[in-house]
Motif scaffolding. Structure first.
Motif, PDB file in Angstrom:
ATOM      1  N   ALA A   1      -5.168  10.997  -5.955  1.00  0.00           N
ATOM      2  CA  ALA A   1      -4.792   9.658  -5.500  1.00  0.00           C
ATOM      3  C   ALA A   1      -3.306   9.540  -5.156  1.00  0.00           C
ATOM      4  O   ALA A   1      -2.861   8.493  -4.682  1.00  0.00           O
ATOM      5  CB  ALA A   1      -5.146   8.644  -6.585  1.00  0.00           C
TER       6      ALA A   1
ATOM      7  N   THR B   1      -2.433   8.528  -1.451  1.00  0.00           N
ATOM      8  CA  THR B   1      -2.941   7.186  -1.136  1.00  0.00           C
ATOM      9  C   THR B   1      -2.134   6.137  -1.891  1.00  0.00           C
ATOM     10  O   THR B   1      -1.757   5.103  -1.317  1.00  0.00           O
ATOM     11  CB  THR B   1      -4.428   7.083  -1.545  1.00  0.00           C
ATOM     12  OG1 THR B   1      -5.084   8.221  -1.040  1.00  0.00           O
ATOM     13  CG2 THR B   1      -5.075   5.837  -0.998  1.00  0.00           C
ATOM     14  N   ASN B   2      -1.838   6.422  -3.157  1.00  0.00           N
ATOM     15  CA  ASN B   2      -1.037   5.453  -3.916  1.00  0.00           C
ATOM     16  C   ASN B   2       0.340   5.255  -3.300  1.00  0.00           C
ATOM     17  O   ASN B   2       0.857   4.144  -3.248  1.00  0.00           O
ATOM     18  CB  ASN B   2      -0.864   5.922  -5.373  1.00  0.00           C
ATOM     19  CG  ASN B   2      -2.142   5.752  -6.164  1.00  0.00           C
ATOM     20  OD1 ASN B   2      -3.058   5.051  -5.721  1.00  0.00           O
ATOM     21  ND2 ASN B   2      -2.231   6.395  -7.314  1.00  0.00           N
TER      22      ASN B   2
ATOM     23  N   THR C   1      -0.017   3.303   0.094  1.00  0.00           N
ATOM     24  CA  THR C   1      -0.505   1.924  -0.051  1.00  0.00           C
ATOM     25  C   THR C   1       0.364   1.120  -1.028  1.00  0.00           C
ATOM     26  O   THR C   1       0.037   0.001  -1.383  1.00  0.00           O
ATOM     27  CB  THR C   1      -1.973   1.896  -0.526  1.00  0.00           C
ATOM     28  OG1 THR C   1      -2.063   2.669  -1.733  1.00  0.00           O
ATOM     29  CG2 THR C   1      -2.925   2.470   0.500  1.00  0.00           C
TER      30      THR C   1
ATOM     31  N   GLN D   1       1.111   1.362  -4.296  1.00  0.00           N
ATOM     32  CA  GLN D   1       0.417   0.914  -5.508  1.00  0.00           C
ATOM     33  C   GLN D   1       1.345   0.793  -6.696  1.00  0.00           C
ATOM     34  O   GLN D   1       1.080   0.055  -7.635  1.00  0.00           O
ATOM     35  CB  GLN D   1      -0.686   1.928  -5.880  1.00  0.00           C
ATOM     36  CG  GLN D   1      -1.836   1.968  -4.920  1.00  0.00           C
ATOM     37  CD  GLN D   1      -2.520   0.625  -4.804  1.00  0.00           C
ATOM     38  OE1 GLN D   1      -2.774  -0.023  -5.804  1.00  0.00           O
ATOM     39  NE2 GLN D   1      -2.800   0.197  -3.580  1.00  0.00           N
ATOM     40  N   ASN D   2       2.449   1.577  -6.647  1.00  0.00           N
ATOM     41  CA  ASN D   2       3.333   1.611  -7.798  1.00  0.00           C
ATOM     42  C   ASN D   2       4.557   0.740  -7.517  1.00  0.00           C
ATOM     43  O   ASN D   2       5.163   0.841  -6.451  1.00  0.00           O
ATOM     44  CB  ASN D   2       3.748   3.090  -7.990  1.00  0.00           C
ATOM     45  CG  ASN D   2       4.470   3.299  -9.291  1.00  0.00           C
ATOM     46  OD1 ASN D   2       5.314   2.498  -9.675  1.00  0.00           O
ATOM     47  ND2 ASN D   2       4.132   4.372  -9.975  1.00  0.00           N
TER      48      ASN D   2
ATOM     49  N   GLU E   1       8.872   5.011  -5.888  1.00  0.00           N
ATOM     50  CA  GLU E   1       7.525   5.245  -5.347  1.00  0.00           C
ATOM     51  C   GLU E   1       7.279   4.378  -4.117  1.00  0.00           C
ATOM     52  O   GLU E   1       6.154   4.290  -3.636  1.00  0.00           O
ATOM     53  CB  GLU E   1       6.453   4.936  -6.404  1.00  0.00           C
ATOM     54  CG  GLU E   1       6.501   5.819  -7.644  1.00  0.00           C
ATOM     55  CD  GLU E   1       6.314   7.301  -7.325  1.00  0.00           C
ATOM     56  OE1 GLU E   1       5.505   7.628  -6.446  1.00  0.00           O
ATOM     57  OE2 GLU E   1       7.014   8.125  -7.955  1.00  0.00           O
ATOM     58  N   ASN E   2       8.334   3.746  -3.627  1.00  0.00           N
ATOM     59  CA  ASN E   2       8.146   2.859  -2.482  1.00  0.00           C
ATOM     60  C   ASN E   2       8.460   3.603  -1.175  1.00  0.00           C
ATOM     61  O   ASN E   2       9.578   4.076  -0.990  1.00  0.00           O
ATOM     62  CB  ASN E   2       9.054   1.638  -2.635  1.00  0.00           C
ATOM     63  CG  ASN E   2       8.650   0.537  -1.681  1.00  0.00           C
ATOM     64  OD1 ASN E   2       8.266   0.798  -0.544  1.00  0.00           O
ATOM     65  ND2 ASN E   2       8.721  -0.698  -2.153  1.00  0.00           N
TER      66      ASN E   2
ATOM     67  N   GLY F   1      -0.603  -0.908   2.983  1.00  0.00           N
ATOM     68  CA  GLY F   1      -0.574  -1.559   1.665  1.00  0.00           C
ATOM     69  C   GLY F   1      -0.454  -3.067   1.800  1.00  0.00           C
ATOM     70  O   GLY F   1      -1.361  -3.731   2.324  1.00  0.00           O
TER      71      GLY F   1
END
Ligand code: PHE
Length: 457
Positions: A128, A131-132, A135, A137-138, A143-144, A366
């Motif tokens: 994942a 994908t994370n 999108t 997710q974090n 993590e951006n 995202g």
């Protein structure tokens, strides 16, 4: 304020900058996948054949137009023929729309490189992870994808700010040789993995049962993208080439580097993939999936995988940054040419525009995934619009224009300037006049049908 037209310091600078533009993600992830899909050796053969005929002709045509008019694509066509002035803005649109999303991909590469530098390669093998990341997710800043995109585009802008010789050229002169050495090292290492030989056979031995018209069109589309054609880049770079340089020889050398790295990429990726995958090639995916999801797992399976991953993503980073600087350099040339403004101001305008569009592309999978363009997420939309539609249209019209209106003698005069012999003149004439338009129309029709969902190749 019109500044004096910039130029490369010499032949090597030009070759490295142009090869830097040509070698990019197309060589590293798209070529190996297409070779695996379209019958290994047979695809390679068709590709090489097309590169030395079709690709060679289009590239020398664009570089000659650039050197002859000493302008960006925006006004080059206008100078050659008022009726074809519309080709200027049409081709200018391509790099302007590619730059933002290319830097988004560059940002993902930078993030992966960062993780390998920290020795976190194993985290990337998580199904994942990618994908994370895309999108968003974090919630953490690191993590951006917008952060990584921003760093990537800022590095690109700083290099281009330094100018053609001190920026574009000097960076390419360092990164390209390093990139070639890393490619050779990883390719050799990949061949030593137990079980690699099955992959080598798969990659190099022609499988004639997979040969069809799709092989030719697939190879054609790939070559076109890989050589950075029909996006104004080679016109701008051509305008920086000294009148004394031998264009034919330079184009051959650029092609050699571009095709060489693509071939090495196949050796780097397919044999370890096949070994990892229990002896077969099924599941080698197209596009981002291969590079960001499959390869970290393959590296993890290899001895010293952390180092291979680090080297590989350094290589991809060099390949993407030299391509993005060619895009930004071309965009600034277009804007400065059109509005007669300084280089710095033109860079600032493109930078701001690209940050806005790039952020939209970054977040399009995202938080902003409700914004769709004809059903596509932003990044995919700009990718399809430029690669599948605008580029073949620009190339098709420019071949018709040069082959049937302007006349190819204008090109050969430019190539033969200063007494250089144009050895492949006949070939270029036949390609541009007859064969390239047919191939380009084929690509355009197939791409249109494919994207309208009518036909899948
Ligand atoms: N030629 C590059 C490649 O093979 C692609 C590219 C696209 C380069 C846009 C510059 C600009 O990946």
């Amino acid at each position: 304020m019109k500044e004096k037209k910039a130029s490369f310091s010499g032949k090597i600078g030009f070759i490295m900058a142009a090869a830097g533009s040509a070698v990019g993600v197309g060589n590293l992830w798209r070529f190996p996948y297409l070779a695996a899909k379209y019958g290994g050796g047979i695809f390679i053969l068709v590709y090489i054949l097309l590169a030395v005929t079709f690709g060679f002709s289009l590239m020398i045509m664009e570089i000659a137009i650039g050197r002859k008019t000493k302008s960006s694509c925006m006004s080059a066509y206008k100078k050659l023929n008022q009726k074809f002035a519309f080709l200027g803005p049409l081709s200018a649109l391509v790099p302007i729309l590619i730059l933002p999303f290319y830097c988004v991909i560059g940002g993902w590469v930078l993030k992966y490189l960062f993780e390998y530098i920290l020795g976190h390669g194993v985290a990337l093998t998580n199904d994942a992870y990618f994908t994370n990341l895309i999108t968003v997710q974090n919630g953490s800043l690191l993590e951006n994808p917008v952060l990584w995109f921003s760093i990537f585009i800022i590095i690109t802008a700083i290099i281009v700010m330094f100018g053609v010789q001190k920026g574009v050229e000097s960076v390419s002169k360092v990164m390209m040789p390093v990139l070639i050495v890393i490619s050779v090292v990883i390719a050799i290492y990949s061949l030593t993995i137990p079980g690699a030989i099955d992959g080598v056979k798969y990659y190099l031995i022609p499988d004639f049962s997979k040969f069809s018209i799709s092989t030719i069109l697939g190879a054609c589309g790939q070559m076109f993208f890989s050589m950075s054609l029909a996006m104004g880049i080679m016109i701008t770079y051509g305008s920086y080439v000294n009148d004394e340089d031998d264009l034919e020889k330079s184009v051959s050398q650029i092609e050699l580097i571009d095709t060489g790295v693509a071939l090495l990429a196949g050796l780097m990726i397919i044999p370890p993939f096949v070994a990892f995958n229990g002896g077969n090639v099924a599941g080698i995916e197209a596009g981002p999936g291969l590079m960001f999801e499959v390869l970290p797992k393959v590296f993890d399976f290899m001895p010293f995988g952390g180092i291979v991953g680090l080297l590989f993503f350094t290589l991809v980073f060099f390949a993407t940054i030299t391509s993005s600087i060619s895009l930004l350099e071309t965009c600034q040339d277009i804007i400065a040419d059109q509005f007669k403004i300084s280089r710095k101001l033109a860079i600032a305008i493109i930078f701001i525009f690209s940050c806005a569009l790039g952020t939209l592309c970054c977040l399009g999978y995202g938080p902003l995934d409700f914004i769709k363009f004809f059903g596509f997420a932003a990044l995919d939309f700009f990718d399809v619009l430029t690669n599948s539609i605008l580029m073949p249209i620009v190339a098709l019209i420019s071949c018709i224009f040069v082959g049937h209106v302007l006349g190819l003698d204008a090109i050969s005069e430019e190539v033969e300037k200063n007494g250089h012999k144009f050895g492949r003149k006949k070939l270029v004439y036949i390609m541009i006049k007859y064969i390239a338009p047919i191939l380009l129309a084929g690509i355009l029709i197939v791409e249109l049908l494919k994207n309208l969902g009518i036909f899948v190749l």
